[in-house]
Design a protein around this motif. Sequence first.
Motif, PDB file in Angstrom:
ATOM      1  N   ARG A   1     -12.558   4.476  -0.157  1.00 11.09           N
ATOM      2  CA  ARG A   1     -11.509   5.532   0.845  1.00 11.09           C
ATOM      3  C   ARG A   1     -10.234   5.864  -0.046  1.00 11.09           C
TER       4      ARG A   1
ATOM      5  N   LYS B   1     -11.318  -7.752   9.154  1.00  9.81           N
ATOM      6  CA  LYS B   1     -10.669  -8.871   8.260  1.00  9.81           C
ATOM      7  C   LYS B   1      -9.978  -9.829   9.426  1.00  9.81           C
TER       8      LYS B   1
ATOM      9  N   LEU C   1     -11.912   4.514  10.831  1.00 10.06           N
ATOM     10  CA  LEU C   1     -12.245   3.506   9.759  1.00 10.06           C
ATOM     11  C   LEU C   1     -11.086   2.583   9.576  1.00 10.06           C
ATOM     12  N   ILE C   2      -9.736   3.155   9.790  1.00 12.49           N
ATOM     13  CA  ILE C   2      -8.559   1.932   9.690  1.00 12.49           C
ATOM     14  C   ILE C   2      -9.060   0.998  10.758  1.00 12.49           C
TER      15      ILE C   2
ATOM     16  N   LEU D   1       0.889  -1.081  -0.097  1.00  6.59           N
ATOM     17  CA  LEU D   1      -0.014   0.087   0.138  1.00  6.59           C
ATOM     18  C   LEU D   1       0.946   1.110  -0.010  1.00  6.59           C
TER      19      LEU D   1
ATOM     20  N   TYR E   1     -12.934   0.078   1.438  1.00  5.37           N
ATOM     21  CA  TYR E   1     -11.382   0.474   1.440  1.00  5.37           C
ATOM     22  C   TYR E   1     -11.198   1.099  -0.110  1.00  5.37           C
TER      23      TYR E   1
ATOM     24  N   SER F   1     -11.525  -1.411   9.618  1.00  6.77           N
ATOM     25  CA  SER F   1     -10.799  -2.000   8.236  1.00  6.77           C
ATOM     26  C   SER F   1     -10.055  -3.057   8.839  1.00  6.77           C
ATOM     27  N   ILE F   2      -9.027  -2.942   9.470  1.00  7.50           N
ATOM     28  CA  ILE F   2      -8.034  -3.757   9.861  1.00  7.50           C
ATOM     29  C   ILE F   2      -8.686  -5.093  10.660  1.00  7.50           C
TER      30      ILE F   2
END
Length: 436
Positions: A168, A187, A179-180, A114, A165, A183-184
């Motif tokens: 974003r 998963k 949001l991070i 990323l 994602y 997101s992390i």
Amino acid sequence: MIPQEIIRRKRDGKVLTGDEIAAFIAALTKEEISEGQAAAFAMAVFFRGMSRDETVALTLAMRDSGTVLNWDALDRPVADKHSTGGVGDNVSLMLAPIVAACGLAVPMISGRGLGHTGGTLDKLQSIPGYNVMPDEVLFRKVVREVGCAIIGQTSDLAPADRRLYGIRDVTATVESVPLITASILSKKLAAGLGSLVLDVKVGNGAFMESPEEAEALARSLVEVANGAGVKTAALLTDMNQPLADAAGNALEIVNCLDFLAGLKAGTRLEAVALAEAAEMLVQAGVASNLAEAEENARLALSSGEAMERFARMVHALGGPADFCERPDSYLERAPVRLRVPAPRDGYLAACETRAIGLAVVELGGGRKRAADPIDHRVGISELLPLGRQVSEGEPIAMVHARTKEDAERIAEDIARFYTISDAPVAAAPVILKRIG
Ligand code: URA
């Protein structure tokens, strides 16, 4: 549920209910919400933030948007780690086999590179035949039989995150703590873990550059994950220089094999890998304290057991059976190699870590656009650590490039990315803080 009413409430700084968040994410997953609405929601969260309860609700809704794996049939604790990403951060590659050798099961769902940071999946794809997208049956078999499997996010794992994602990424809404976090963790929680260790990077090669920002993210991740029933701790670790002495896909695989063979003792990379291994073993309850856990991790390395687990994982996922014995026969090398000479005498005092990561992207080892192919051969190796005394002309790194022009240009850049001081520089600590 009327999506624009939920967006309006968040835009105006209101606290959303769990039901509102769940309904929004369910509709997002079914594509009943437009990209524009999802982007507006993300931007509203970006500016207004979320309470801890809202962040938990968002994380759980995203986790439940797809399959949640269950490992109840396994006879070992199921654990994982996640790094927020850095340069030369290949810890996952050795950590998974080390802790597998110590009795844990590690179903590790990893990502691609990323921005300026490398991705575990891209590194593993340097190995011919390695399948980063096995079906669930093979994934479970490898975790059960080998103890670890490092693979990519399948389409049915947290699909809401995949959609959000992507939106974003192109709407400047990545750098938001809630949001991070969602997101992390969506998963990671969907992978069915019992415990988790987070490596939150801090410094000029991290997404969160300041210790304050990194700590806020670490606290959010730890509180939300523990709130969701997964025992979680975070280590804040330094990213003001590349962690390994190599950055680039195949080069970091070689670096990992060297590490597993005991050739990286006493390095910052070893300090982080062993600290994370010890945290994982204690959290999972297979060691009673950090000292005992670290000893077990060291033993897994010195006995060759961790190397063997890595070799078995590679083979079970489609790679060559003798990959670890003969990596040079399988890993492609870049055609041009060029040393980077120190521009003057002195001590390596600082480096522009993000720029070093971007230099790897520039060489072709990362992506400028999502669909770009990766050249696994290129990158930078033999990077000297900060604090090292150098003489003018002495190599401080080696560039691996596709062409002589690329090699010369990037070698010049790398030399500029380092500050050389006249006075000695003390080595900075690599593990900054534990939160958990
Ligand atoms: N990694 C993720 O998976 N999600 C983010 O939002 C940031 C980093």
